[in-house]
Design a protein around this motif. Structure first.
Motif, PDB file in Angstrom:
ATOM      1  N   ARG A  55       0.845  -1.190   0.000  1.00  0.00           N
ATOM      2  CA  ARG A  55       0.000   0.000   0.000  1.00  0.00           C
ATOM      3  C   ARG A  55       0.875   1.233   0.000  1.00  0.00           C
ATOM      4  O   ARG A  55       1.760   1.362   0.835  1.00  0.00           O
ATOM      5  CB  ARG A  55      -0.893   0.033   1.241  1.00  0.00           C
ATOM      6  CG  ARG A  55      -2.102  -0.826   1.089  1.00  0.00           C
ATOM      7  CD  ARG A  55      -3.043  -0.693   2.257  1.00  0.00           C
ATOM      8  NE  ARG A  55      -4.262  -1.421   1.932  1.00  0.00           N
ATOM      9  CZ  ARG A  55      -5.167  -1.792   2.819  1.00  0.00           C
ATOM     10  NH1 ARG A  55      -5.012  -1.503   4.077  1.00  0.00           N
ATOM     11  NH2 ARG A  55      -6.235  -2.436   2.431  1.00  0.00           N
ATOM     12  N   ASN A 143      -4.785  -9.508  -0.678  1.00  0.00           N
ATOM     13  CA  ASN A 143      -4.330  -9.294  -2.048  1.00  0.00           C
ATOM     14  C   ASN A 143      -3.361  -8.126  -2.040  1.00  0.00           C
ATOM     15  O   ASN A 143      -3.372  -7.327  -1.095  1.00  0.00           O
ATOM     16  CB  ASN A 143      -5.522  -8.928  -2.945  1.00  0.00           C
ATOM     17  CG  ASN A 143      -6.323  -7.759  -2.394  1.00  0.00           C
ATOM     18  OD1 ASN A 143      -7.117  -7.927  -1.479  1.00  0.00           O
ATOM     19  ND2 ASN A 143      -6.076  -6.565  -2.917  1.00  0.00           N
ATOM     20  N   SER A 149      -9.638  -8.785  -4.518  1.00  0.00           N
ATOM     21  CA  SER A 149      -9.543  -9.533  -3.267  1.00  0.00           C
ATOM     22  C   SER A 149      -9.453 -11.035  -3.538  1.00  0.00           C
ATOM     23  O   SER A 149      -9.997 -11.532  -4.521  1.00  0.00           O
ATOM     24  CB  SER A 149     -10.757  -9.239  -2.393  1.00  0.00           C
ATOM     25  OG  SER A 149     -10.759  -7.872  -2.043  1.00  0.00           O
TER      26      SER A 149
HETATM   27 MG    MG Z   1      -9.096  -4.696   0.260  1.00  0.00          MG
END
Ligand code: MG
Ligand code: TXA
Length: 320
Positions: A55, A143, A149
């Motif tokens: 992320r 994921n 996902s």
């Molecule tokens: Mg998610």
């Protein structure tokens, strides 16, 4: 043994629970999608989840609990919140509630927000794991960021194989759609993410219409952009190489600090995972020191360093 898919039987669930307690990441099935789980009370384990997901920012995570008793130790549940848990837990409804000051859930889980997202999943493997771990488990969908996902153990292995120590194989998940995220922290309930529990089912329980986050200009759908994101009172000065005595200093790595107003080193050994785990608590502490400016020494942008810098840049940006 990295990324090993194992059957979700009693022995492996017990092993997985042990790994969670020791700070490792375990992928496990829920009734919606697979989650990549970490002990929510262990900041470094939570930081490794962000690093694994890739992320670019610290998007807050859902804390999974065994049931309402564990939830009450983490968040503050209004009468409405209690009614919703009675109607939908265990199940795919995530409630965003005010976070208790007393909780030992890491600040990084909710990315410094004063709120926390909690749900009790309805899957025998997830429930058994939560019971055995005796810990709330922070878990995003298993994921990589930007990918769909994972609804099967094999998807998790191909997406995040190296970061989960174990992948508990519970077969394909039932819903294949994530939980509904409902915020109960504002004046009225707001759906932040539509999901497996339809909004009219929620409306029936609470007896009032609920808004969708992106229907009204006052709400932003991505929490990364929420104004309620923790913003320090102090100004931040990034990439600082020197500082004045009245500035607080947030440093990283081997930095020689001369007496300054207040200072915290996020990781003297230069470990970005450790730095991420300490970031939000450090910002709060330096902010509370009353310094007008916090000088931040350079932090590498590799790996999770990207998310750390992103967070600091947001905090440094001029506010309106
Ligand atoms: Mg998610
Ligand atoms: O079905 C699910 O919810 C799955 C399984 C594994 O439980 N989990 C999941 O987690 O989808 P994740 O991290 O992919 O999505 C969590 C969502 C994000 O949209 C995040 O922004 C929101 O929940 N969220 C988490 N904490 C929040 C908070 N304190 N305030 C607002 N939104 C929050």
């Amino acid at each position: 043994m990295q990324g090993r898919i194992v059957p979700a039987n009693a022995e492996w669930i017990a092993e997985a629970a042990h790994m969670i307690r020791s700070g490792a990441l375990v992928a496990f099935p829920t009734e919606t999608v697979y989650g990549l789980g970490a002990d929510a009370t262990n900041g470094e384990a939570v930081a490794r989840v962000f690093a694994a997901k890739g992320r670019p920012t610290f998007n807050p995570l859902i804390v999974h609990v065994a049931g309402i008793e564990q939830a009450l130790m983490i968040g503050s549940f209004s009468a409405t919140a209690r009614r919703l848990t009675e109607a939908f837990w265990p199940g795919p409804l995530t409630l965003v509630v005010p976070k208790l000051e007393t909780t030992n859930v890491s600040d990084l889980v909710s990315a410094g927000l004063p709120t926390v997202a909690i749900r009790a999943p309805d899957h025998p493997v997830a429930r058994e794991l939560l019971k055995e771990a005796h810990r709330p488990i922070a878990a995003p969908s298993a994921n990589r960021s930007g990918h769909v996902s994972a609804t099967r153990a094999e998807h998790v292995a191909s997406d995040l194989g190296d970061s989960a120590t174990l992948i508990l194989n519970g077969g394909p998940t039932a819903h294949g759609l994530e939980s509904t995220v409902l915020s109960l922290v504002g004046a009225t309930p707001v759906i932040l993410r539509p999901g497996a529990v339809p909004s009219d089912a929620i409306e029936q329980i609470i007896g009032e219409k609920i808004a969708r986050a992106n229907e009204s200009g006052t709400h932003l759908s991505s929490p990364g952009q929420l104004r309620s994101h923790y913003a320090p009172q102090s100004k931040l000065r990034l990439n600082a190489k020197t500082w004045t005595p009245d500035e607080a200093v947030l440093s990283f790595g081997d930095v020689a600090l001369r007496a300054s107003h207040a200072s915290i080193n996020l990781s003297p050994s230069g470990d970005l995972i450790e730095a991420a785990a300490n970031l939000f608590a450090a910002l709060r502490t330096l902010d509370a020191s009353g310094a007008r400016t916090i000088a931040v020494t350079p932090i590498p942008t590799e790996g999770i360093g990207d998310a750390i810098n992103d967070r600091l840049e947001r905090a440094a940006a001029p506010r309106d």
